[in-house]
Motif scaffolding. Structure first.
Motif, PDB file in Angstrom:
ATOM      1  N   GLY A   1       5.129  14.524   0.360  1.00 16.74           N
ATOM      2  CA  GLY A   1       5.817  13.556   1.209  1.00 16.74           C
ATOM      3  C   GLY A   1       5.033  13.053   2.397  1.00 16.74           C
ATOM      4  N   ILE A   2       3.737  13.251   2.369  1.00 12.64           N
ATOM      5  CA  ILE A   2       2.935  12.750   3.493  1.00 12.64           C
ATOM      6  C   ILE A   2       2.438  11.362   3.129  1.00 12.64           C
ATOM      7  CG2 ILE A   2       0.910  13.189   4.916  1.00 12.64           C
ATOM      8  CD1 ILE A   2       1.394  16.170   4.333  1.00 12.64           C
ATOM      9  N   ARG A   3       3.157  10.362   3.602  1.00  9.86           N
ATOM     10  CA  ARG A   3       2.921   9.015   3.099  1.00  9.86           C
ATOM     11  C   ARG A   3       2.913   7.965   4.202  1.00  9.86           C
ATOM     12  NH1 ARG A   3       6.638   9.467  -2.460  1.00  9.86           N
ATOM     13  NH2 ARG A   3       5.651  11.409  -3.115  1.00  9.86           N
ATOM     14  N   ASP A   4       2.944   8.420   5.453  1.00  5.25           N
ATOM     15  CA  ASP A   4       2.984   7.439   6.530  1.00  5.25           C
ATOM     16  C   ASP A   4       1.642   7.220   7.205  1.00  5.25           C
ATOM     17  OD1 ASP A   4       5.924   6.574   7.042  1.00  5.25           O
ATOM     18  OD2 ASP A   4       5.980   8.686   6.447  1.00  5.25           O
ATOM     19  N   LEU A   5       0.834   8.215   7.188  1.00  2.51           N
ATOM     20  CA  LEU A   5      -0.426   8.108   7.936  1.00  2.51           C
ATOM     21  C   LEU A   5      -1.454   9.040   7.298  1.00  2.51           C
ATOM     22  CD1 LEU A   5      -0.616   8.425  11.830  1.00  2.51           C
ATOM     23  CD2 LEU A   5      -2.291   9.491  10.329  1.00  2.51           C
ATOM     24  N   TRP A   6      -2.569   8.456   6.921  1.00  5.89           N
ATOM     25  CA  TRP A   6      -3.702   9.272   6.462  1.00  5.89           C
ATOM     26  C   TRP A   6      -4.910   8.875   7.298  1.00  5.89           C
ATOM     27  CZ3 TRP A   6      -4.489   9.747   0.414  1.00  5.89           C
ATOM     28  CH2 TRP A   6      -3.342  10.344  -0.165  1.00  5.89           C
ATOM     29  N   ILE A   7      -5.449   9.864   7.966  1.00  4.95           N
ATOM     30  CA  ILE A   7      -6.657   9.555   8.737  1.00  4.95           C
ATOM     31  C   ILE A   7      -7.710  10.603   8.384  1.00  4.95           C
ATOM     32  CG2 ILE A   7      -5.896  10.901  10.784  1.00  4.95           C
ATOM     33  CD1 ILE A   7      -7.432   7.824  11.776  1.00  4.95           C
TER      34      ILE A   7
ATOM     35  N   PRO B   1       0.817  -1.222   0.000  1.00  2.00           N
ATOM     36  CA  PRO B   1       0.000   0.000   0.000  1.00  2.00           C
ATOM     37  C   PRO B   1       0.847   1.266   0.000  1.00  2.00           C
ATOM     38  CG  PRO B   1      -0.834  -1.575   1.591  1.00  2.00           C
ATOM     39  CD  PRO B   1       0.477  -2.127   1.100  1.00  2.00           C
ATOM     40  N   SER B   2       0.379   2.286  -0.699  1.00  4.08           N
ATOM     41  CA  SER B   2       1.134   3.532  -0.864  1.00  4.08           C
ATOM     42  C   SER B   2       1.363   4.226   0.473  1.00  4.08           C
ATOM     43  CB  SER B   2       0.382   4.490  -1.786  1.00  4.08           C
ATOM     44  OG  SER B   2       0.020   3.855  -2.986  1.00  4.08           O
ATOM     45  N   VAL B   3       0.309   4.334   1.244  1.00  4.32           N
ATOM     46  CA  VAL B   3       0.412   5.016   2.536  1.00  4.32           C
ATOM     47  C   VAL B   3       0.379   3.939   3.628  1.00  4.32           C
ATOM     48  CG1 VAL B   3      -0.730   6.630   4.109  1.00  4.32           C
ATOM     49  CG2 VAL B   3      -0.689   7.093   1.637  1.00  4.32           C
ATOM     50  N   LYS B   4       1.272   4.065   4.603  1.00  6.60           N
ATOM     51  CA  LYS B   4       1.392   2.979   5.587  1.00  6.60           C
ATOM     52  C   LYS B   4       0.152   2.829   6.473  1.00  6.60           C
ATOM     53  CE  LYS B   4       6.402   2.986   5.907  1.00  6.60           C
ATOM     54  NZ  LYS B   4       7.398   3.918   6.467  1.00  6.60           N
TER      55      LYS B   4
END
Lengths: 958, 958
Positions: free
Chosen positions: A433-439, A157-160
């Motif tokens: 570069g925001i790719r670790d957490l999307w809520i 998955p792209s975003v962790k």
């Protein structure tokens, strides 16, 4: 090579070892049930290998001997998934085992990989992710055979971390839980977890305003179930160390071991102990631990008198304490413990610091912590990582909103998010570069299913749906509709659903339903109310048509995913627009106002009956989910919420008629004592052939009128008539016959009403379009209005940078944005630009009003720069952000931007007589242009919500 | 010596010679009929002397041999009336003739003198001047005996020409004439003439917007009848040479001998001929010939582009021509021909000229012409003759308005004139030397009977009712009521009629009913709407009570003279005030708004039914007289007139209550999220013991509230309760027990509503009044409000000049004006002044707002000066007229003044801590002070229509 999952009424069974994750076993049961729904046959789930022609083998790397064995025997190639995050392999394997002829092997690189693999099977069978949540009943199939082409190894998955936040759970989610499950317990969360996993999410913030996830299970049942399913639990941005704010409220007290103050200075010991116990209790589960600290209930940590330095010092102290606690109670190796700090509201400032005070940025305590940035609660990103900041080891997260309780106006009732906006903003987040957490804050979940799917799919597969997929949201929507409704509606009907979903979200995108009231759209100018009402009625008719067609068993799916949110919003919009008409005409004393009042009352009634149906449908499956306040906010919270005021007009004593030019605010009665000249300017645009005037009765009496037309190149649809109590309005169509028009001319139509005469002056002009380039505009009326995509030139800049058109993203058409979104330019040097051509009749000072997306600056310097030059003269750089504008400021500037979803800035330009060329250059990220309106200085066109409709340009009439 | 007019059922007859004026003979018949109504016996009118014990002998000096004979015989002393204007002698003469025992001899010095003498007889019998006009039936009498004390010689009327103008005759007077008499003919005018003569008027301007007095008789019948009755006919101010504007409209045309342009430059010959023929035709009757010229239909004579000099030159030319025409066609001796020029609107400027251009003032052409000055159409005089100007040989006239069609808002429906205003202004006119002609525009006459009586009585006997009779209008009214209703209502009831007449005109004086709308009175501030509604209801109840009591035969009199105008205005006011409440509460979403909407609808219905009753009463005697537009003017003329908009509120979804502090605009719902503190400041005034708060339901649901009170010196009338759909409002009385209050204190009352809590903060203070002089005011709330009559000192000026109090002349109380009204003063030298004492708690900058009558300057320099000093420091002179203010300007300044009947000016003052003394000096004429409001700079009290209610002062609580 074929795998007969279901053939000749024979169903393939599952094989899953005892050693498998219990969560994987439970999901296998759900998928088994999915298969039953599709085929009518329920696969057994075997724990031992037995003779079978077809078998579905499910396992996770490291948890399955048989998978290991197949890998070693070369029947399966695990190298494609090994050491990857959440990946699965979905393969048909011939004779995987001696007594098994063929197997469908689903292997996950880890627990979630396997679960996603299992749900991939469901998806392949045509089962909707909302099968459980919205009772979407899958289409029955007589035979299911997989071939080699079905083999797949999923992508990482792209975003962790990808998930949603159930927020502000009362009255909707709260009532739903209480009525259906007796509490915020594991029975309720079972459904939430399943939904999240089916949507390929992995991360959840539970309800937290009145609920305690860790206690409500009952006990730890919620947390345990989440962990079993591989759901990574987070806490909201202001709840550190795995403890919710409600827990502290519950446990605090004079005699409490945690003390009685949420204050790290005055009650350090108690707070530390509170955190420690939380980590001890819940640290064993899979979590992202929130660090940092805010005040109670989503407020600032220190009072208003505290300085920035005070705040930062305190926060550093907090962070140090929390690091130690986590090391002691969860894992000595902090790199194994995902942690997050939210740079939300005031914390953003603590992070960046200011000129005097160094912020938390770059501090050791945060180096391996995910920095969670946030939008402005209204779907517009705030600051984003600069190139330098992107090196931060802990990575970045984004807290986004589909639902919000707060200022300027809360929106919690129903989905009002629009895919192109989510795409534009979240793609930009990823690019930065925001790719670790999307809520994403989904409020009470329900009605957010459509945008939530997109959000999680975008996070899961950014390559497919992200920046590269500009203008693919339409395709996404069509695919999503097919996923839910392929067995329910045919192709044509699915297209209608597309129109409904796109239509209602596009309308809500212009202004959220909660923020609508009678004073937003202008009741007559530019006919914007009338046109919007027509569009709404068209959509309501489509929704109604499908409502009549859908079979009772599929009503829940259609109603919850489409009909309810669409009709809910459209009916509310209709009500507010009609109220605007009611008020406008009432103030003129026009009798038709009373008809509008009746229609408004009907809409209000419809709002109630619609929610009632939603709440009682399917045994109350969605009970409570329509309860949020949604009519007439006068304040950010529901205090003062007010339903429309219905204005009742009393008839005049004698026959009186008001004459109006439609699309304008001009009106007269034709008295002998006052100026009685109106202007109909529509025919100044050479492709307009029909316009209209309207006559309204001011009494219930018979009122006669006659119309005299003095030129042969105009005709009127009527030349006399009578209004009365029943027939209280007449629209007169005025038609121009340009063939009879030799040159520019002025016609006059004289209308005699019972109280006198009035004259409509009607100028008409021709334009020799051959002289001008395509998309050249003309000052025919008193202004020019240009949709941003109607440039004459679109010049690329450095390294293929260029303005691209985002379809349907403007309030009236599209929007132009520069890609790559992270680039900075120098106007006139390396900047891409748009060039607009327009002809004016007189040289002089003009004003150009730029209609832009209400984006926030990506850096704390509060700038979104763009540059303008007219006729290649000096290039001037402008800041789209007005001085004093502050994100989150409930005052005029920011609040107006997010409520109206537009930012308008006026710049002076000098024009020569004839054709002028206006260039608009990109300078910094965040500039998104929708529309351009040009008019002589000081002569702003009549105000309306959507801005003046686009005026004539070369090519429009082709 | 007694004269038995009616005794033992025997009636005295009339004797009138053949040689008498035919008009006198006709009036004798009317008086004979009056006697019949009173006694039941009808006197014969004998042309020959016969034997009689009692005889009424009627004659005019110079037209009666018998009178001459009695004079010569010494039985009558004519010297008291000889050579006087309009004087009569009313004497009992013993054996005036051989065969007549006793006679009542009525002799006039001229025709009108005799007629007034005849009507004096009627008056003595208790016959109302409205016996014919309003069917006021006189009280029956069994015996009528005159004694010596009834002998009287009348006074020469104070003002030479006294009359009224029937103006803007459609729809009211026009419909009345058409329906009852078939036209504007002599049958209709018969009643008008009789009315005028009974009221002791002598001068009339006939209807002229659609009527042609000289043609409509039919033919010259109208003019002949007027001449017969001694009515001096005038034409309106813009109709020269005895020809009406309508005549020109009727006669003009391409082939007309008068040409086809009302233009003395382009059509001099035609216009001259038109005038000449008019003079030839009508010059033989008694007239006041209008000279000068205006444009058609009451507009300016030349276009906007003409200069002042152009206009003056043209007018001089016109005047010269007219002089010659009059000499040739009426009388070579112009001194025998009364002429008038109106200095109306723009003509005022032509008269005075400006610095560059000499005006008409002092020109030879006007030397023996009455200069008719005018009010501003709203009852405020404009410029008045200076001492120098008063020498003008021709004298002065005044054109005053009780009714007006024009800007800012027309008032033509019903009487809205207030006696103290008429008195104040017309007395001033007389003081300034305007004593030759008084004419008042009464529109359609009906409902103007009361103020018209006063106007004509004032003109007839200025000594009795004029300047010397300050504050005698109340007595006038009582006497007038007695005159009309002595036989109909008893003393108590007459007193109620006084309350009704005074009450409704006083309310109309604050703002005319036509100019009322929902936004005038503040719906809650200062409780001004509530108090006014209570007053209105009290008056309506009185009117209703008498309506129920009056006998059917007297209904016409009561209804037309009292009930209809009073109830018409009061009901309209009530409707507009209720609409204000409806709108205010609707905007708050309060359910009670819907109750107000119903009440408004009832008032609207009442308006219709009332007019219907007026129109059908007494066989349509007043048909048409209620037809004028009167609701919701949005413009000066009736275009756009609009009835109240009724606002309907929809109930909220859940129990919600709004808490308000009565008398203020403060309101909260008690949300947890917002400031919820209200302030009740009433108890800062030491004599206030009761205040109130109000709770309003926002839904139809049951909504509970509880009230907690934290101090023993306050009590609340309720401590908990429930609102619901029926009982949707609760007023909570808060009472202070000052005996329990030891010192200044602050109490708090906490109100819990379904959505939260709110707190009412209640400060209370004591004042040691012994320290201060009487009428000392205190800054207890946030301002001080002083009624002008509550000065601490009233110091006379030069030669007994002084401020006098005009009772009930202010919007909230009285008004102070300097007498003599013509005097000029120097402040600090010879000027009278008022001194106000007030105590403030902090020194600093304050503002004093002066509430004044909207008087116009008496000179063209546009100044009404007054002077102010605070604490005997420097005296500053101020102009009450703002720069740019122009009489007749529809814009803010003048228009606002006449609509609100107030002028407000703010002046900065510096105050010390403790007691301050503010002196207000008279400087120029026209300064009339009503109220004074003082507050810290920039902290204006909450806006309301009547201004803040008076605050506490030493002596108020005694």
């Amino acid at each position: 090579m074929e795998f007969n999952l279901f053939k000749n009424n024979k169903i393939a069974d599952f094989y899953i070892e005892e050693t498998a994750f219990s969560g994987v076993k439970k999901i296998t049961e759900k998928v088994s049930n999915d298969i039953y729904m599709v085929t009518g046959a329920r696969p057994h789930i075997h724990k031992d290998i037995h003779v079978a022609s077809e078998l579905i083998i499910v396992g996770t790397v490291g948890k399955s001997a048989i998978i290991e064995q197949m890998n070693q025997q070369g029947k399966l190639d695990l190298s494609t998934i090994l050491s990857k995050r959440e990946v699965f392999s979905f393969q048909i394997v011939k004779q995987p085992l001696p007594n098994v002829e063929q197997a469908l092997v689903i292997v996950g690189s880890d627990k979630r990989g396997t679960i996603y693999g299992l749900f991939h099977l469901s998806k392949r069978l045509g089962v909707s992710p909302f099968v459980d949540w919205c009772n979407v009943i899958p289409e029955k199939q007589m035979e299911i055979v997989f071939t080699k082409s079905d083999n797949v190894v999923s992508r990482e998955p792209s975003v962790k971390l990808r998930g949603f936040f159930i927020n502000d759970e009362w009255p909707a989610f709260g009532n739903w839980c209480m009525k259906n499950y007796g509490g915020f317990n594991a029975k309720a969360y079972e459904h939430v977890f399943e939904l999240l996993l089916r949507l390929k999410g992995n991360y959840l913030w539970p309800a937290m305003w009145s609920a305690r996830f860790q206690d409500d299970g009952p006990g730890l049942l919620n947390a345990k179930l989440a962990d079993e399913y591989g759901i990574i639990m987070g806490m909201s941005h202001h709840e550190p160390c795995l403890r919710q704010g409600e827990e502290y409220k519950y446990l605090r007290g004079k005699d409490s071991i945690y003390g009685d103050a949420w204050n790290f200075r005055k009650n350090k010991e108690g707070i530390t102990r509170f955190w420690q116990d939380g980590l001890k209790r819940s640290g064993k589960f899979e979590n992202v631990i929130t660090v940092g600290m805010r005040g109670e209930a989503d407020t600032a940590i220190l009072g208003k008198e505290a300085t920035l330095a005070d705040n930062i010092k305190l926060l550093l102290d907090v962070l140090k304490t929390q690091r130690s606690l986590i090391q002691e109670n969860v894992n000595e190796d902090l790199s194994q413990v995902p942690r997050m700090i939210a740079l939300y509201k005031e914390v953003e400032e603590f992070f960046y610091g200011n000129e005097e005070v160094e912020g938390l940025i770059g501090c050791k305590e945060l180096e391996d912590v995910i920095l969670m940035l946030c939008d402005d609660n209204f779907g517009n990103l705030r600051t984003l990582p600069t190139q330098e900041m992107r090196k931060h080891k802990g990575g970045y997260g984004m807290y986004y909103h589909f639902d919000y309780h707060g200022g300027p106006i809360s929106y919690e009732w129903i989905n009002s998010s629009y895919l192109p906006k989510i795409w534009e903003q979240m793609s930009m987040a990823y690019d930065f570069g925001i790719r670790d957490l999307w809520i994403v804050n989904v409020g009470d979940i329900c009605t957010q299913e459509f945008p939530l799917s997109f959000f999680l799919d975008l996070a899961y597969d950014f390559e497919k749906w992200g920046t590269a997929a500009i203008n693919q949201q339409e395709n996404y929507a069509r695919q999503w509709i097919k996923q839910q409704f392929h067995g329910i509606f045919n192709q044509d009907e699915q297209e209608k659903i597309y129109k409904i979903l796109n239509g209602y979200t596009r309308i809500a995108h212009k202004r959220k339903p909660e923020a609508m009231n009678a004073d937003i759209y202008h009741p007559v100018n530019e006919r914007e109310t009338k046109k919007t009402l027509e569009e709404i009625q068209m959509l309501l008719n489509l929704a109604e048509e499908l409502y009549q067609k859908v079979s009772p068993k599929n009503l829940t799916a259609y109603f919850s995913l489409v009909y309810y949110p669409a009709v809910g919003i459209l009916n509310l919009y209709k009500m507010q627009l009609l109220t605007g008409l009611n008020h406008y005409f009432a103030k003129l004393g026009v009798m038709i106002a009373n008809d509008y009042a009746k229609e408004v009352a009907n809409c209000l009634q419809r709002d109630c009956s619609l929610i009632e149906e939603y709440h009682t449908m399917d045994n109350g499956k969605f009970f409570g989910m329509g309860m949020s306040e949604h009519i007439g906010f006068t304040n950010w919270n529901e205090e003062g919420c007010q339903k429309p005021i219905l204005m009742q007009v009393m008839p005049a004593n004698k026959p009186r008629i008001i004459v109006m030019v439609e699309g304008t605010n001009q009106h007269v009665e034709g008295s002998a004592w006052h100026p009685n000249r109106l202007y109909l300017k529509d025919f100044l645009e050479p492709d307009i052939c029909v316009a209209s005037i309207a006559l309204y009765n001011l009494s219930n009496l018979k009122a006669d009128y006659t119309i005299k037309n003095n030129v042969e190149w105009l005709t009127c649809s009527m030349l006399n008539g009578t209004l009365d109590g029943e027939h209280c309005m007449e629209q007169i169509e005025i038609r121009i016959h340009r063939d009879k028009l030799v040159k520019d001319a002025k016609g006059e139509i004289c209308i005699t009403t019972p109280t006198g005469d009035c004259v409509i002056e009607i100028p008409a002009e021709k334009i020799d379009t051959k002289k001008w380039k395509h998309n050249t505009f003309f000052m025919q009326k008193d202004y020019i209005s240009i949709e941003a995509e109607h440039y004459t030139e679109c010049k690329p800049g450095r390294e293929q940078s260029a303005f691209l058109c985002i379809n349907d993203y403007g309030k009236t058409k599209s929007a132009m944005k520069v890609y790559p979104t992270t680039a900075y330019f120098t106007a006139g040097v390396d900047a891409p630009y748009l060039e607009y051509h327009f002809v004016v009749k007189e040289e002089g000072n003009y004003e150009a009003e730029f209609y832009m997306q209400p984006s926030n600056p990506v850096t704390p310097d509060n700038k979104i720069l763009y540059a303008v030059s007219c006729n290649e003269e000096v290039i001037k750089v402008y800041n789209a952000i007005e001085s004093g504008q502050k994100v989150g400021d409930y005052g005029y500037l920011w609040a107006n931007g997010v409520l109206n979803n537009i930012r308008r800035r006026v710049q002076a330009i000098e024009c020569k007589k004839g054709c002028n060329k206006l260039r608009i250059y990109a300078v910094t990220p965040g500039f998104v242009l929708e529309k351009l309106v040009i008019y002589p200085s000081g002569k702003k066109p009549p105000e309306c919500f959507l801005g003046p409709a686009e005026t004539y340009y070369v090519g429009r009439d082709k």
